[in-house]
Design an enzyme around this catalytic site. Sequence first.
Site, short mmCIF file in Angstrom:
data_model
loop_
_atom_site.label_atom_id
_atom_site.label_comp_id
_atom_site.label_asym_id
_atom_site.label_seq_id
_atom_site.Cartn_x
_atom_site.Cartn_y
_atom_site.Cartn_z
N PHE A 106 -20.13 17.44 -8.39
CA PHE A 106 -18.80 17.07 -8.84
C PHE A 106 -18.86 16.57 -10.29
CE2 PHE A 106 -15.44 14.02 -9.63
CZ PHE A 106 -14.32 14.76 -9.24
N ASP A 107 -19.83 15.69 -10.56
CA ASP A 107 -19.97 15.17 -11.92
C ASP A 107 -20.21 16.29 -12.91
OD1 ASP A 107 -19.62 12.71 -10.92
OD2 ASP A 107 -21.73 12.12 -10.97
N SER A 121 14.74 -3.66 -0.68
CA SER A 121 13.71 -4.26 0.17
C SER A 121 14.03 -3.91 1.62
CB SER A 121 13.63 -5.76 -0.06
OG SER A 121 14.88 -6.31 0.19
N LEU A 122 13.32 -4.49 2.54
CA LEU A 122 13.49 -4.18 3.95
C LEU A 122 13.90 -5.42 4.70
CD1 LEU A 122 10.39 -2.12 5.17
CD2 LEU A 122 12.77 -1.50 5.38
N LYS A 157 2.94 -1.41 8.08
CA LYS A 157 3.46 -2.00 6.85
C LYS A 157 2.25 -2.41 6.02
CE LYS A 157 6.83 -5.45 5.34
NZ LYS A 157 6.12 -5.83 4.15
N ARG A 186 8.12 -1.96 -8.57
CA ARG A 186 9.43 -2.29 -8.03
C ARG A 186 10.26 -3.11 -9.03
NH1 ARG A 186 12.01 -6.19 -5.07
NH2 ARG A 186 13.59 -5.32 -3.68
N LYS A 192 11.68 3.10 11.35
CA LYS A 192 12.69 3.81 10.56
C LYS A 192 13.39 4.84 11.43
CE LYS A 192 9.67 3.54 6.52
NZ LYS A 192 8.78 4.26 5.61
N CYS A 250 -26.15 -33.17 -9.32
CA CYS A 250 -26.87 -33.87 -10.40
C CYS A 250 -26.19 -35.17 -10.83
CB CYS A 250 -27.04 -32.94 -11.60
SG CYS A 250 -25.49 -32.59 -12.45
N CYS A 252 -19.02 -28.84 -13.46
CA CYS A 252 -20.09 -29.76 -13.83
C CYS A 252 -20.58 -29.32 -15.20
CB CYS A 252 -21.23 -29.69 -12.81
SG CYS A 252 -22.73 -30.47 -13.47
S1 IVH Z 1 9.75 1.76 3.63
C1 IVH Z 1 13.90 0.45 1.42
N1 IVH Z 1 7.42 1.77 4.71
O1 IVH Z 1 7.30 -3.43 2.42
C2 IVH Z 1 12.48 0.12 1.47
N2 IVH Z 1 7.89 0.03 3.16
O2 IVH Z 1 9.06 -5.69 2.77
C3 IVH Z 1 11.80 1.15 2.26
N3 IVH Z 1 6.01 -1.48 2.75
O3 IVH Z 1 9.12 -2.96 -0.54
C4 IVH Z 1 10.39 0.87 2.30
N4 IVH Z 1 4.59 -0.48 4.09
O4 IVH Z 1 6.64 -2.34 -0.54
C5 IVH Z 1 8.22 1.13 3.85
N5 IVH Z 1 5.38 1.97 5.74
C6 IVH Z 1 6.18 1.33 4.89
C7 IVH Z 1 5.76 0.19 4.16
C8 IVH Z 1 6.65 -0.44 3.30
C9 IVH Z 1 4.76 -1.46 3.23
C10 IVH Z 1 6.49 -2.48 1.78
C11 IVH Z 1 7.30 -1.96 0.64
C12 IVH Z 1 8.61 -2.67 0.72
C13 IVH Z 1 8.24 -3.89 1.48
C14 IVH Z 1 9.43 -4.51 2.15
#
Ligand code: IVH
Length: 713
Positions: A35-36, A81-82, A113, A134, A286, A407, A422
Amino acid sequence: MSSIQEQIEALRRQINEHNYRYYVLNDPIISDYDFDALLRELQQLEAKYPEFDDPNSPTRRVGSDLSVGFESVPHRFPMLSLANTYSEEEVREFDARIHREIEGPVEYVCELKFDGTAISLTYEHGRLLRAVTRGDGAMGDDVTANVRTIRSIPLQLMGEGYPDFFEIRGEILMPHSSFERLNREREDIGEAPFANPRNAASGTLKLQNSAEVARRGLDNFMYWVVGENLPFQSHYESLQAARRWGFKVSDHMRKCQHIEEIFDFIHEWDKKRETLPYDTDGAVIKVDRFALQKRLGTTAKAPRWAVAYKFKAEQARTRLRSVDFQVGRTGAITPVANLDPVHLAGTIVKRASLHNADQIALLDIRLQDMVYVEKGGEIIPKITGVDLSARPADSRPFEFITRCPECGTPLVKDEGEARHYCPNALHCPPQIMGRIVHFIARKAMDIEGLGEETVQLLYDNGLVKDPADLYELKREDLMNLPRLGEKSADNILASIQQSKQVPFQRVLFAIGIRYVGETTAKNLALQFRTIDALLAADVNALSAADEVGEKIARSIRAYFDDPENQRLVQRLRAQGLCFEVRQRADATERLQGLHFVISGTFERHSREQLKELIEQHGGRNLSGVSSNVDYLLAGAHIGPAKLAKAQKLGVKMISEADFEQMIAEERSVDEVASTSASEQDADALTSETPQNVSTPSQKEKTEKNQALQRRLF
Ligand code: IVH
């Protein structure tokens, strides 16, 4: 298209494919060496034909030393965010709400997550265009140069069917192995370690030096393809496609039809996450179908079609009995808690990290308290809180020590530093030992055969109290030590002699100036070239060197201003160590950092000639096969014992012809040093925050953000 261009593009395709197999699939089909060789071939062609330059070439993975500021850029689709919960009940409520709003069956996708830092990648015609953090959700930092160095992120997509323009989101994370190595290195040069892999990942992503980013071993998982009119009906389908395009998508993702299946996934991973080589802090659930996601919509903050269930950190409650204070090589004091043994996440915990005095004061941790202990990504558990209801009536606030436990010297605490030190560098035993151990380490003087135990023996017997004493050791000194035979004594002495060939940059690293890691030492050596020039440089001149900020410059100056250190340098110099950049006309660094063992007979060279060649190209010769050996250069009639050991340890075997190829194209020392900062291990020393970067004022940023928020929501 010219044939050169075709050749370059074919090589890039080939290398991308191998990178993908190695970093994403974990299933390489060629050796690192081959590879290298491909990469080198491409580098050479690109250097010769700059007209075919491409920022997405796999050769750019190594990053550059250029300092770049981060531009703040808008997200095309806001990074929401979630909704988070720790409660299973709320997950049930989430499912119930979805079923109230949607008739008929709903499929979910359960994912891990990942505990890192979020990233949004934009691809245009299959090429990585931009990588943005983000930020505040509406605007983020453009960290493309750094993200390019993460080898599991495709620069050029594979397969077909990807949209011309789309974004994909995921998490950049630092695997435990990289995290532990990084923290060990940081402690070694007197830098504070990162508290957890998440902080390390986000700190690394914001580094000003992408070569350093490349070296730190970040990884990623992608979890969301974002775009309008995507050619898919569902999230699951889109991630399977993303995997085919070359993205790293987790295998631990599951379709679930029913809430109980969701809980099965959650419970299974709450246990199994221990076994993963990276941190996860929960599961994300989801709604799978895009049409349903669209119907459910989003609130101002988060999508209504997803929820995160956070795992509770495993905690144990136990009594804090006493606190030990460890003294490191640079004098840094680390408090360590001794606990009543307690079960935690599969192991028995007796000791825990307390970090520093501020942390103890913040949590008001006292002796005999019942404390809570948690394990993060770190191996060492940490104390996260105190059960105040169980505090003994006669308890008194914890008093941090004021004198060195080894010491007795009064401790100091510099402004802006969390740790106590120290200052008795010269006479404090663990500092003396630490300096010698650092000096002989593989990346420093590489003195084989001398380990920490032998150094301790030498020190305890009054034979060695600084690195220069090593060069005055006699055969009898060593042979009189317990457990040391004639043969080991001779090996050690030979290795000490051989270390006089170690180049200036590594000597500079070895003497152990606080904050001077390998890269800084190399930059200093290249810039100043001799120890005299370095000794004469003031803080200003030192700060002008690559990647040397004021803090490092002051530390270097303080080191050389100390008469004891001056004496040490003079002695080492008189003993024949290398204190200037030496350049043999035919020397290269082609084999820098590589250790060879030669065995058997060869057609075109004698063994002595091969040894010479290895040294000429910066490599090292070792006598026996061990895990320190990178290559076994094997000729005819190779010793069967060596062969068996090499095979057992997985040491790579190369032939005379392979070796000739390795050293074939010669580059001068300077060329290599200036183009390959990351080919060799760099040190952990760059600022974690942007320096000298002109960024918009806070007010400008806020106004811009507000305008964007209005547009986006
Ligand atoms: S879906 C609308 N899937 O968790 C946001 N997020 O607490 C949809 N995260 O900002 C994100 N694993 O940085 C999604 N499998 C996953 C995730 C994930 C980690 C993080 C992500 C998000 C934060 C929210």
